[in-house]
Write a protein that holds these residues in place. Structure first.
Motif, PDB file in Angstrom:
ATOM      1  N   GLY A 292     -25.310 -16.091 -16.427  1.00  0.00           N
ATOM      2  CA  GLY A 292     -26.506 -15.778 -15.645  1.00  0.00           C
ATOM      3  C   GLY A 292     -27.004 -16.980 -14.866  1.00  0.00           C
TER       4      GLY A 292
ATOM      5  N   PHE B  93     -24.661 -17.590 -11.903  1.00  0.00           N
ATOM      6  CA  PHE B  93     -24.880 -16.619 -10.838  1.00  0.00           C
ATOM      7  C   PHE B  93     -26.167 -16.936 -10.064  1.00  0.00           C
ATOM      8  N   PHE B  94     -27.205 -17.296 -10.784  1.00  0.00           N
ATOM      9  CA  PHE B  94     -28.459 -17.663 -10.131  1.00  0.00           C
ATOM     10  C   PHE B  94     -28.277 -18.925  -9.286  1.00  0.00           C
TER      11      PHE B  94
ATOM     12  N   ALA C  85     -30.237 -11.646  -9.748  1.00  0.00           N
ATOM     13  CA  ALA C  85     -30.121 -12.935 -10.446  1.00  0.00           C
ATOM     14  C   ALA C  85     -31.395 -13.284 -11.202  1.00  0.00           C
TER      15      ALA C  85
END
Length: 211
Positions: free
Chosen positions: A83, A86-87, A136
């Motif tokens: 995560g 991806f952010f 995100a």
């Protein structure tokens, strides 16, 4: 000695005749003006765009994406880390692409590349950025470990989502109005061409004159 003087006189008359013929000749050497390359001289700051709502939104998007990227970079430990990665990718990509578009619009550089539909480009960028920032931010909030960096990054991500969403709506309206005016212009050109063709058919004397 007489022959030498006659030869000199003949050469003088020949040179004079060549000068006169050269002056009266229609094929004169022309000097084309040297085109100066404008380069970066034509670049100017469009203050009206920066002060407009779209310009303010663009500036806020660049700042929010940068702050979100800085916050996510300060996190040293993560479990799981997908995560956060991806952010990080979304915030960095949004910062770079939106920053380039902001420079293009604020410096009027997009006018130098008219074959690109910049309104549609801005619409696609804002729409995708709003979608990816929302996804995100939701993932980062669900995997939050109650650290200040993660909370700040998620907050900046949701604020960026809101800014991109408003910009998407404005860009869609602008693109819709531009495509509608283009369709009306094409239809008016078509109707004018048909009316001119009908006028020619109703007036056969025009056809005889053309023939």
């Amino acid at each position: 000695m007489r022959a030498v003087e006659d030869m000199d006189g003949f050469e003088a008359e020949a040179s004079t005749a060549s000068m006169v013929s050269g002056a009266s000749s229609p094929y004169q050497p022309t000097t084309e003006p040297v085109r100066q390359n404008r380069g970066w001289r034509g670049i100017h700051c469009d203050v009206d765009y920066i002060r407009s709502l779209c310009g303010v939104l663009k500036c806020s998007q660049v700042v929010l994406a940068l702050l979100a990227f800085i916050c996510i970079e300060t996190i040293m430990e993560c479990s799981p880390c997908e995560g956060l990665y991806f952010f990080e990718f979304v915030s960095c990509s949004a910062f770079v692409v939106t920053g380039v578009l902001l420079l293009m619009f604020s410096l009027s550089l997009h006018e130098r590349v008219p074959h690109i539909n910049w309104i549609l480009t801005d619409l696609v960028n804002t729409g995708l950025s709003a979608l990816f920032f929302f996804i995100a931010s939701v993932i980062l909030a669900s995997l939050n470990h109650r650290s200040g960096a993660e909370i700040s990054a998620a907050v900046f991500g949701f604020l960026a989502t809101l800014s991109y969403s408003v910009n998407t709506y404005l860009a869609f309206r602008k693109w819709k109005s531009g495509s509608g005016s283009q369709n009306m212009r094409q239809s008016s050109d078509y109707m004018r061409a048909r009316s001119e063709s009908r006028d020619v058919d109703c007036r056969p004397e025009i056809q005889r004159l053309d023939a």
